[in-house]
Design a protein around this motif. Sequence first.
Motif, PDB file in Angstrom:
ATOM      1  N   ILE A  37       0.522  -1.298  -0.144  1.00 31.18           N
ATOM      2  CA  ILE A  37      -0.241  -0.012   0.065  1.00 31.18           C
ATOM      3  C   ILE A  37       0.813   0.959  -0.251  1.00 31.18           C
ATOM      4  CG2 ILE A  37      -2.671   0.298   1.086  1.00 31.18           C
ATOM      5  CD1 ILE A  37      -1.505  -0.118   3.357  1.00 31.18           C
ATOM      6  N   ARG A  38       0.501   2.326  -0.697  1.00 32.30           N
ATOM      7  CA  ARG A  38       0.713   3.764  -0.732  1.00 32.30           C
ATOM      8  C   ARG A  38       0.783   4.614   0.471  1.00 32.30           C
ATOM      9  NH1 ARG A  38       4.122   5.304  -3.889  1.00 32.30           N
ATOM     10  NH2 ARG A  38       5.470   3.406  -4.868  1.00 32.30           N
ATOM     11  N   LEU A  39       1.493   4.935   0.877  1.00 28.14           N
ATOM     12  CA  LEU A  39       0.794   5.784   1.858  1.00 28.14           C
ATOM     13  C   LEU A  39       1.110   7.676   1.407  1.00 28.14           C
ATOM     14  CD1 LEU A  39       2.051   4.275   4.656  1.00 28.14           C
ATOM     15  CD2 LEU A  39      -0.853   4.496   5.007  1.00 28.14           C
ATOM     16  N   THR A  40       0.059   8.818   2.207  1.00 25.12           N
ATOM     17  CA  THR A  40       0.515   9.670   1.856  1.00 25.12           C
ATOM     18  C   THR A  40       0.992  10.752   3.463  1.00 25.12           C
ATOM     19  OG1 THR A  40      -0.635  10.096  -0.111  1.00 25.12           O
ATOM     20  CG2 THR A  40       0.057  12.050   1.055  1.00 25.12           C
ATOM     21  N   ALA A  41       1.399  11.392   3.786  1.00 24.08           N
ATOM     22  CA  ALA A  41       1.961  11.587   5.260  1.00 24.08           C
ATOM     23  C   ALA A  41       2.053  13.499   4.416  1.00 24.08           C
ATOM     24  CB  ALA A  41       3.150  10.922   5.869  1.00 24.08           C
ATOM     25  N   LYS A  42       1.374  14.547   5.844  1.00 25.53           N
ATOM     26  CA  LYS A  42       1.836  16.283   5.074  1.00 25.53           C
ATOM     27  C   LYS A  42       1.038  16.641   6.265  1.00 25.53           C
ATOM     28  CE  LYS A  42      -0.349  17.422   1.641  1.00 25.53           C
ATOM     29  NZ  LYS A  42      -1.383  17.911   0.413  1.00 25.53           N
ATOM     30  N   PHE A  43       2.084  17.458   6.820  1.00 26.42           N
ATOM     31  CA  PHE A  43       1.611  18.461   7.961  1.00 26.42           C
ATOM     32  C   PHE A  43       0.587  19.408   7.085  1.00 26.42           C
ATOM     33  CE2 PHE A  43       2.596  21.111  12.022  1.00 26.42           C
ATOM     34  CZ  PHE A  43       1.423  20.534  12.572  1.00 26.42           C
ATOM     35  N   THR A  44      -0.980  19.775   7.262  1.00 25.52           N
ATOM     36  CA  THR A  44      -1.195  20.052   6.916  1.00 25.52           C
ATOM     37  C   THR A  44      -2.637  21.495   7.600  1.00 25.52           C
ATOM     38  OG1 THR A  44      -2.037  21.136   4.218  1.00 25.52           O
ATOM     39  CG2 THR A  44      -2.808  18.919   5.310  1.00 25.52           C
ATOM     40  N   ILE A  57       9.360  12.635  10.365  1.00 23.53           N
ATOM     41  CA  ILE A  57       9.229  11.814  10.575  1.00 23.53           C
ATOM     42  C   ILE A  57       9.496  10.929  11.467  1.00 23.53           C
ATOM     43  CG2 ILE A  57       8.191   9.574  10.365  1.00 23.53           C
ATOM     44  CD1 ILE A  57       6.856  10.389   7.533  1.00 23.53           C
ATOM     45  N   ASP A  58       9.531  10.694  12.617  1.00 22.63           N
ATOM     46  CA  ASP A  58      10.709  10.417  13.922  1.00 22.63           C
ATOM     47  C   ASP A  58      10.472   8.812  14.253  1.00 22.63           C
ATOM     48  OD1 ASP A  58      11.848  12.746  14.418  1.00 22.63           O
ATOM     49  OD2 ASP A  58      10.940  13.354  16.439  1.00 22.63           O
ATOM     50  N   ARG A  59       9.060   8.679  14.247  1.00 22.13           N
ATOM     51  CA  ARG A  59       9.081   7.154  13.940  1.00 22.13           C
ATOM     52  C   ARG A  59       7.409   6.745  13.270  1.00 22.13           C
ATOM     53  NH1 ARG A  59       7.204   3.806  18.209  1.00 22.13           N
ATOM     54  NH2 ARG A  59       6.023   5.417  19.578  1.00 22.13           N
ATOM     55  N   SER A  60       7.668   4.901  13.405  1.00 21.51           N
ATOM     56  CA  SER A  60       6.402   5.285  12.610  1.00 21.51           C
ATOM     57  C   SER A  60       6.578   3.289  12.269  1.00 21.51           C
ATOM     58  CB  SER A  60       5.599   5.434  10.700  1.00 21.51           C
ATOM     59  OG  SER A  60       7.216   4.770  10.198  1.00 21.51           O
ATOM     60  N   GLY A  61       5.013   2.744  12.059  1.00 24.05           N
ATOM     61  CA  GLY A  61       4.902   1.796  11.620  1.00 24.05           C
ATOM     62  C   GLY A  61       3.620   1.037  11.273  1.00 24.05           C
ATOM     63  N   TRP A  73       9.584   5.451   3.759  1.00 22.82           N
ATOM     64  CA  TRP A  73       8.734   6.901   3.317  1.00 22.82           C
ATOM     65  C   TRP A  73      10.303   6.881   2.390  1.00 22.82           C
ATOM     66  CZ3 TRP A  73       4.471   7.422   4.865  1.00 22.82           C
ATOM     67  CH2 TRP A  73       3.718   7.009   5.917  1.00 22.82           C
ATOM     68  N   LYS A  74       9.436   8.261   1.604  1.00 21.18           N
ATOM     69  CA  LYS A  74      10.356   9.356   0.057  1.00 21.18           C
ATOM     70  C   LYS A  74      10.239  10.693   0.178  1.00 21.18           C
ATOM     71  CE  LYS A  74      12.454   6.446  -3.226  1.00 21.18           C
ATOM     72  NZ  LYS A  74      11.565   5.816  -3.587  1.00 21.18           N
ATOM     73  N   PRO A  89       8.635  19.417   3.254  1.00 22.64           N
ATOM     74  CA  PRO A  89       8.938  18.202   2.874  1.00 22.64           C
ATOM     75  C   PRO A  89       6.935  17.465   3.302  1.00 22.64           C
ATOM     76  CG  PRO A  89       9.880  18.545   5.133  1.00 22.64           C
ATOM     77  CD  PRO A  89       9.362  19.709   4.724  1.00 22.64           C
ATOM     78  N   MET A  90       7.140  16.606   1.931  1.00 21.19           N
ATOM     79  CA  MET A  90       5.602  15.399   2.746  1.00 21.19           C
ATOM     80  C   MET A  90       6.211  14.529   2.586  1.00 21.19           C
ATOM     81  SD  MET A  90       3.210  15.830  -0.373  1.00 21.19           S
ATOM     82  CE  MET A  90       2.386  13.886   0.286  1.00 21.19           C
ATOM     83  N   TYR A  91       5.698  13.642   2.846  1.00 23.20           N
ATOM     84  CA  TYR A  91       6.708  11.820   2.505  1.00 23.20           C
ATOM     85  C   TYR A  91       5.924  10.839   1.415  1.00 23.20           C
ATOM     86  CZ  TYR A  91       9.334  14.521   6.127  1.00 23.20           C
ATOM     87  OH  TYR A  91      10.429  15.036   6.795  1.00 23.20           O
ATOM     88  N   ILE A  92       5.785  10.366   1.356  1.00 27.98           N
ATOM     89  CA  ILE A  92       5.232   9.038   0.583  1.00 27.98           C
ATOM     90  C   ILE A  92       5.541   7.587   0.418  1.00 27.98           C
ATOM     91  CG2 ILE A  92       4.650   7.963  -2.214  1.00 27.98           C
ATOM     92  CD1 ILE A  92       3.447  10.709  -1.499  1.00 27.98           C
ATOM     93  N   GLY A  93       4.864   6.996   1.510  1.00 30.93           N
ATOM     94  CA  GLY A  93       5.331   5.901   1.736  1.00 30.93           C
ATOM     95  C   GLY A  93       4.910   4.647   1.667  1.00 30.93           C
ATOM     96  N   LYS A  94       5.289   3.375   1.673  1.00 33.07           N
ATOM     97  CA  LYS A  94       5.344   1.649   0.829  1.00 33.07           C
ATOM     98  C   LYS A  94       5.293   0.809   1.958  1.00 33.07           C
ATOM     99  CE  LYS A  94       8.334   1.250  -1.933  1.00 33.07           C
ATOM    100  NZ  LYS A  94       9.068   0.853  -3.663  1.00 33.07           N
ATOM    101  N   LEU A  95       4.242  -0.298   2.105  1.00 32.39           N
ATOM    102  CA  LEU A  95       3.544  -0.531   2.927  1.00 32.39           C
ATOM    103  C   LEU A  95       3.778  -1.889   2.794  1.00 32.39           C
ATOM    104  CD1 LEU A  95       3.127  -1.541   6.210  1.00 32.39           C
ATOM    105  CD2 LEU A  95       0.942  -1.276   5.712  1.00 32.39           C
ATOM    106  N   LYS A  96       4.094  -3.162   2.839  1.00 34.83           N
ATOM    107  CA  LYS A  96       4.181  -4.337   2.294  1.00 34.83           C
ATOM    108  C   LYS A  96       3.429  -5.288   2.744  1.00 34.83           C
ATOM    109  CE  LYS A  96       8.363  -5.138  -0.664  1.00 34.83           C
ATOM    110  NZ  LYS A  96       8.427  -3.540  -1.098  1.00 34.83           N
ATOM    111  N   ILE A  97       2.103  -5.495   2.317  1.00 37.76           N
ATOM    112  CA  ILE A  97       1.186  -6.396   3.179  1.00 37.76           C
ATOM    113  C   ILE A  97       1.495  -7.778   3.505  1.00 37.76           C
ATOM    114  CG2 ILE A  97      -0.939  -7.112   3.296  1.00 37.76           C
ATOM    115  CD1 ILE A  97      -1.128  -4.072   4.308  1.00 37.76           C
ATOM    116  N   HIS A  98       1.799  -8.002   4.295  1.00 36.05           N
ATOM    117  CA  HIS A  98       2.508 -10.001   4.383  1.00 36.05           C
ATOM    118  C   HIS A  98       0.892 -11.631   4.473  1.00 36.05           C
ATOM    119  CE1 HIS A  98       6.417  -8.647   4.468  1.00 36.05           C
ATOM    120  NE2 HIS A  98       6.122  -8.067   5.395  1.00 36.05           N
ATOM    121  N   ARG A  99       0.412 -10.575   5.080  1.00 35.49           N
ATOM    122  CA  ARG A  99      -0.834 -11.266   5.816  1.00 35.49           C
ATOM    123  C   ARG A  99      -2.679 -10.215   5.606  1.00 35.49           C
ATOM    124  NH1 ARG A  99      -0.353 -12.978  12.201  1.00 35.49           N
ATOM    125  NH2 ARG A  99       1.537 -12.443  11.622  1.00 35.49           N
TER     126      ARG A  99
END
Length: 258
Positions: A37-44, A57-61, A73-74, A89-99
């Motif tokens: 899944i793709r994620l978007t993180a933006k402070f707005t 982003i100090d911590r995420s998961g 994150w990119k 900055p804003m960030y585009i995230g990628k999360l791998k779905i295992h199950r």
Amino acid sequence: MKKLLTAAITLLTASTSAEAHFLLLKPQNDIVNSREIRLTAKFTHPMEGSPNMPFRIDRSGAVINGRTLPIEWKEKKIAAAPGSKEKVPMYIGKLKIHRPGVYQIFVVPSAYFEPAEQKFIRQITKVYVEAFGLEEGWQKPIGLKAEIVPVTRPFGLWEGNTFVGRVLFNGKPAANIRVEVEYYNKEGIKPPNQALVTQVVQTDENGYFIYTIPWSGWWGFSAIGRGGKKRYRDGKLYPVELDAVLWIKAYPKPGGVK
Ligand SMILES: [Cu+2]
């Protein structure tokens, strides 16, 4: 002259919309059938679309069955406001779905200094994704310092559904605090007045709040906290507002129903 005008507009924007900052944390969808899944993180300011504010982003998961999976994150630079040369900055995230299961995705951002309010703001933010049809596990808090725990299942919602959540600060119910509500406005809707930019509900003595989602799209709740550890800036000590933010999606009413 143009510079002056820009400065005046910036000042105006800052003073009229200083209230409701939101860390937007948005997955591509709340319900997915994909391995990534793709994620978007933006402070707005989600209803007004700007200004955008800087953060790291100090911590995420993504928490599933007590395990925390990493998010990649990119950073991407965007304008602080339309037409502004200042980039944040804003960030585009990628999360791998295992199950299959419910992924509780969280971001702990760096503290942001808000000059208009003379304090730091840090918004610990969460969003839920249900993958491959397994719905279990959304009721459990994941132990964040500031956290909204859903009472209403936080995915697969219709517009017009009532959302109930419970605010916990340091694991304890947050009584009688302000929860700000905003729509992630991608259509450029212009609310008729400032009160309709940010709606407000209050938690009860046990930390519960209730809000009925008026139309479809992504909606954010920000429970305004106190009590983050004070921080220095230029030799002066400032308070830190520690907020709990949660994002949910509402689906539009299907055609043919009233
Ligand atoms: Cu702001």
